[in-house]
Design a protein around this motif. Structure first.
Motif, mmCIF file in Angstrom:
data_model
loop_
_atom_site.group_PDB
_atom_site.id
_atom_site.type_symbol
_atom_site.label_atom_id
_atom_site.label_comp_id
_atom_site.label_asym_id
_atom_site.label_seq_id
_atom_site.Cartn_x
_atom_site.Cartn_y
_atom_site.Cartn_z
ATOM 1 N N LEU A 95 -49.528 -31.412 27.576
ATOM 2 C CA LEU A 95 -49.615 -29.799 28.077
ATOM 3 C C LEU A 95 -50.966 -29.054 27.657
ATOM 4 C CD1 LEU A 95 -46.313 -28.158 28.400
ATOM 5 C CD2 LEU A 95 -47.698 -28.912 30.383
ATOM 6 N N ARG A 96 -50.946 -29.152 26.799
ATOM 7 C CA ARG A 96 -52.270 -28.588 25.610
ATOM 8 C C ARG A 96 -53.724 -29.207 26.075
ATOM 9 N NH1 ARG A 96 -50.860 -27.435 19.995
ATOM 10 N NH2 ARG A 96 -48.347 -25.932 19.923
ATOM 11 N N THR A 97 -53.399 -30.352 26.328
ATOM 12 C CA THR A 97 -54.073 -31.200 26.637
ATOM 13 C C THR A 97 -55.258 -31.055 28.177
ATOM 14 O OG1 THR A 97 -53.954 -33.342 25.235
ATOM 15 C CG2 THR A 97 -55.561 -33.472 27.007
ATOM 16 N N HIS A 98 -54.360 -31.319 28.884
ATOM 17 C CA HIS A 98 -54.251 -31.237 30.633
ATOM 18 C C HIS A 98 -54.168 -29.300 31.233
ATOM 19 C CE1 HIS A 98 -52.664 -34.898 30.341
ATOM 20 N NE2 HIS A 98 -53.857 -35.431 31.045
ATOM 21 N N LEU A 99 -53.614 -28.438 30.750
ATOM 22 C CA LEU A 99 -53.154 -27.628 30.743
ATOM 23 C C LEU A 99 -55.496 -26.070 30.370
ATOM 24 C CD1 LEU A 99 -51.079 -25.150 29.783
ATOM 25 C CD2 LEU A 99 -51.246 -26.205 31.917
ATOM 26 N N PRO A 100 -55.922 -26.117 31.841
ATOM 27 C CA PRO A 100 -57.720 -25.121 31.637
ATOM 28 C C PRO A 100 -57.508 -23.917 30.966
ATOM 29 C CG PRO A 100 -56.940 -25.470 33.896
ATOM 30 C CD PRO A 100 -55.593 -25.743 33.252
ATOM 31 N N THR A 101 -58.585 -23.645 30.592
ATOM 32 C CA THR A 101 -58.497 -21.989 30.044
ATOM 33 C C THR A 101 -58.919 -21.305 30.848
ATOM 34 O OG1 THR A 101 -60.647 -22.332 30.292
ATOM 35 C CG2 THR A 101 -59.764 -23.683 27.912
ATOM 36 N N PRO A 102 -58.504 -19.888 30.862
ATOM 37 C CA PRO A 102 -58.373 -18.948 31.602
ATOM 38 C C PRO A 102 -59.833 -18.425 31.509
ATOM 39 C CG PRO A 102 -56.987 -18.124 29.810
ATOM 40 C CD PRO A 102 -57.480 -19.770 28.999
ATOM 41 N N ARG A 103 -60.671 -18.445 30.994
ATOM 42 C CA ARG A 103 -61.847 -17.679 31.425
ATOM 43 C C ARG A 103 -62.692 -18.903 32.878
ATOM 44 N NH1 ARG A 103 -64.584 -17.852 25.184
ATOM 45 N NH2 ARG A 103 -63.093 -16.856 24.634
ATOM 46 N N ARG A 104 -62.011 -20.204 33.227
ATOM 47 C CA ARG A 104 -62.722 -20.552 34.585
ATOM 48 C C ARG A 104 -61.804 -20.684 35.317
ATOM 49 N NH1 ARG A 104 -64.545 -26.240 31.519
ATOM 50 N NH2 ARG A 104 -62.654 -26.652 30.802
ATOM 51 N N LEU A 105 -60.620 -21.049 35.632
ATOM 52 C CA LEU A 105 -60.198 -21.039 36.732
ATOM 53 C C LEU A 105 -58.792 -19.675 36.418
ATOM 54 C CD1 LEU A 105 -58.686 -24.876 36.136
ATOM 55 C CD2 LEU A 105 -60.177 -23.731 37.673
ATOM 56 N N ARG A 106 -59.170 -19.098 37.662
ATOM 57 C CA ARG A 106 -57.349 -18.736 37.719
ATOM 58 C C ARG A 106 -55.758 -18.802 37.389
ATOM 59 N NH1 ARG A 106 -58.928 -16.600 44.107
ATOM 60 N NH2 ARG A 106 -58.929 -18.692 44.085
ATOM 61 N N VAL A 107 -55.105 -18.123 38.375
ATOM 62 C CA VAL A 107 -54.142 -18.527 37.564
ATOM 63 C C VAL A 107 -53.471 -19.242 38.730
ATOM 64 C CG1 VAL A 107 -51.701 -17.299 37.367
ATOM 65 C CG2 VAL A 107 -53.282 -16.253 36.494
ATOM 66 N N GLY A 108 -53.549 -19.038 39.500
ATOM 67 C CA GLY A 108 -53.184 -20.309 40.837
ATOM 68 C C GLY A 108 -53.411 -21.344 40.422
ATOM 69 N N ALA A 150 -54.956 -23.062 37.606
ATOM 70 C CA ALA A 150 -53.280 -23.697 36.397
ATOM 71 C C ALA A 150 -51.953 -24.118 36.893
ATOM 72 C CB ALA A 150 -53.393 -22.473 35.482
ATOM 73 N N LYS A 151 -51.670 -22.889 38.366
ATOM 74 C CA LYS A 151 -50.012 -23.753 38.247
ATOM 75 C C LYS A 151 -50.525 -24.783 38.851
ATOM 76 C CE LYS A 151 -47.899 -19.294 38.656
ATOM 77 N NZ LYS A 151 -46.870 -18.565 39.307
ATOM 78 N N THR A 152 -51.413 -25.047 40.578
ATOM 79 C CA THR A 152 -51.618 -26.696 40.380
ATOM 80 C C THR A 152 -51.998 -27.910 39.639
ATOM 81 O OG1 THR A 152 -52.517 -24.838 42.608
ATOM 82 C CG2 THR A 152 -53.266 -27.674 42.456
ATOM 83 N N ALA A 153 -52.211 -27.408 38.908
ATOM 84 C CA ALA A 153 -52.948 -28.422 37.820
ATOM 85 C C ALA A 153 -51.716 -28.431 36.946
ATOM 86 C CB ALA A 153 -54.081 -27.573 36.461
ATOM 87 N N VAL A 154 -50.825 -28.288 36.248
ATOM 88 C CA VAL A 154 -49.320 -28.413 35.988
ATOM 89 C C VAL A 154 -48.916 -29.448 36.870
ATOM 90 C CG1 VAL A 154 -47.287 -27.042 34.416
ATOM 91 C CG2 VAL A 154 -49.506 -26.308 34.204
ATOM 92 N N GLN A 155 -48.189 -29.225 38.025
ATOM 93 C CA GLN A 155 -47.620 -29.959 39.191
ATOM 94 C C GLN A 155 -47.876 -31.733 38.707
ATOM 95 O OE1 GLN A 155 -47.380 -27.986 42.752
ATOM 96 N NE2 GLN A 155 -46.690 -25.909 42.256
ATOM 97 N N PRO A 156 -48.863 -31.742 38.832
ATOM 98 C CA PRO A 156 -48.523 -33.542 39.204
ATOM 99 C C PRO A 156 -48.551 -33.543 36.905
ATOM 100 C CG PRO A 156 -50.945 -32.621 39.168
ATOM 101 C CD PRO A 156 -50.528 -31.153 39.577
ATOM 102 N N GLY A 178 -37.246 -34.813 19.327
ATOM 103 C CA GLY A 178 -38.170 -34.114 18.420
ATOM 104 C C GLY A 178 -39.871 -34.801 19.021
ATOM 105 N N ARG A 179 -39.795 -36.150 18.398
ATOM 106 C CA ARG A 179 -41.354 -36.780 19.015
ATOM 107 C C ARG A 179 -41.766 -36.688 20.558
ATOM 108 N NH1 ARG A 179 -39.038 -40.870 15.440
ATOM 109 N NH2 ARG A 179 -37.983 -41.595 17.369
ATOM 110 N N GLU A 180 -40.361 -36.982 21.259
ATOM 111 C CA GLU A 180 -41.105 -36.105 22.682
ATOM 112 C C GLU A 180 -41.387 -35.564 22.817
ATOM 113 O OE1 GLU A 180 -37.837 -39.676 24.743
ATOM 114 O OE2 GLU A 180 -37.714 -37.341 25.285
ATOM 115 N N ALA A 181 -40.436 -33.569 22.346
ATOM 116 C CA ALA A 181 -41.057 -32.495 22.541
ATOM 117 C C ALA A 181 -42.745 -32.516 21.721
ATOM 118 C CB ALA A 181 -39.480 -31.972 21.580
ATOM 119 N N ALA A 182 -43.001 -33.139 21.190
ATOM 120 C CA ALA A 182 -44.084 -32.459 20.618
ATOM 121 C C ALA A 182 -44.847 -33.222 21.491
ATOM 122 C CB ALA A 182 -44.151 -33.513 18.892
ATOM 123 N N GLN A 183 -44.599 -34.040 21.534
ATOM 124 C CA GLN A 183 -46.061 -35.419 22.707
ATOM 125 C C GLN A 183 -46.293 -34.672 24.571
ATOM 126 O OE1 GLN A 183 -44.136 -39.229 24.211
ATOM 127 N NE2 GLN A 183 -46.652 -39.729 25.021
#
Length: 331
Positions: free
Chosen positions: A305-318, A320-326, A295-300
């Protein structure tokens, strides 16, 4: 099928009994003495019974062998006819199924019995503990009673010794009286020799002394007899009390041993159950610990994910996927 030409009573032959048994079996019924006799129309149970036992003894071998034909010799093969063989196999399958069902029912009943015994184990253990305490109290009371009985036996032995001493004194007094009587008789005889005038007085004195001695002897004998009877009664009472006390002590000791054996068995079984409960508790604790860590690992991970993912207003979908891979590679 090959028969042995053995004649029974009243002309019944073994091949006739075997043929009748095959006929009854082909009809789907179990060959019994009465059914075979009805099929034959004759024969006594004492005659048909041994022949039917021989038919049953050869049945397994005849069922295991297939149909055999020997047209050249014209003799019967040691097998059953096809209808009889099918009926026998059907009966065998039905008997096997019934035995399996009976075994299943027996297993279920045994399991229910084991569960009931497990439920009453705790109550029996408490009852045994109470019995052990009651036995301990009874043992202590019996020990006190035995001590009192020993004191009573000692007193009876002392009384018996005193009675024996009194008996010895009585014998000594009787002997002294007899000696005194003999001396007095001798003196009286001497006096008679010295003077006839004193014979009558001496005779009366002798009679008086003899009566007195006889009365004293009778009294002493009666006292001795009473002392003997009292001694026998005391000895018998002492032996009876000792026998009862020994039997009671032996019975209580046997009961104590039986209760100790039962208590040891219950303690061993309780120790095994305690160990199994401890193992189950350890497994539950380990599972809860592992669940908490997951549970702790899932919460972390969600927080990252919430910290590193950008908002939709500034980036396109493509983008956002590139930022999630690292982030996944780092995970």
């Amino acid at each position: 099928m090959q028969f042995h030409s053995v004649r029974g009573g009243r002309g019944v032959q073994m091949e006739e009994v075997w043929a009748a048994a095959d006929t009854v079996l082909a009809q789907g019924e179990r060959p019994t003495i009465e059914r075979v006799r009805q099929q034959l129309g004759r024969g006594s149970p004492n005659t048909v019974g041994p022949m039917l036992d021989g038919w049953y003894g050869s049945l397994a071998k005849r069922l295991g062998a297939g149909p055999v034909e020997d047209a050249g010799a014209g003799a019967e093969a040691d097998t059953l006819p096809a209808p009889v063989l099918r009926a026998a196999k059907a009966l065998w399958a039905r008997a096997l199924q019934q035995s399996q069902e009976h075994a299943a029912h027996g297993l279920a009943a045994a399991q229910a019995n084991v569960d009931a015994q497990a439920q009453t184990l705790s109550a029996e253990r408490d009852a045994l503990a109470q019995d052990a305490q009651r036995l301990k109290d009874r043992t202590e009371a019996l020990a006190a009673a035995m001590q009192a009985k020993d004191q009573q036996i000692s007193n009876l032995a002392r009384q018996l010794e005193e009675m024996q001493q009194m008996l010895a004194l009585g014998h000594a007094e009787i002997e002294a009286l007899r000696r005194t009587q003999a001396e007095q008789a001798a003196a009286a005889q001497l006096e008679r020799q010295n003077g006839r005038a004193k014979d009558e007085d001496h005779r009366k004195e002798r009679e008086r002394l003899e009566q007195r001695a006889t009365a004293q002897e009778r009294r002493l004998l009666e006292e001795i007899d009473r002392a003997r009877q009292d001694a026998k009664r005391v000895a018998a009472q002492w032996a009876e009390d000792a026998k009862k006390s020994a039997k009671t002590l032996a019975d209580e000791q046997d009961r104590a041993k039986a209760l100790e054996v039962q208590s040891s068995a219950l303690q061993s079984e309780n120790a095994g159950l305690t160990r199994e409960l401890a193992v189950a508790r350890d497994e539950i604790y380990a599972a809860r610990t592992q669940n908490s860590e997951l549970g702790r690992e899932a919460a972390q991970l969600l927080q990252e994910l919430r910290t590193h993912l950008p908002t939709p207003r500034r980036l396109r979908v493509g983008s956002a996927k590139t930022a999630v891979q690292p982030l996944r590679r780092g995970r």
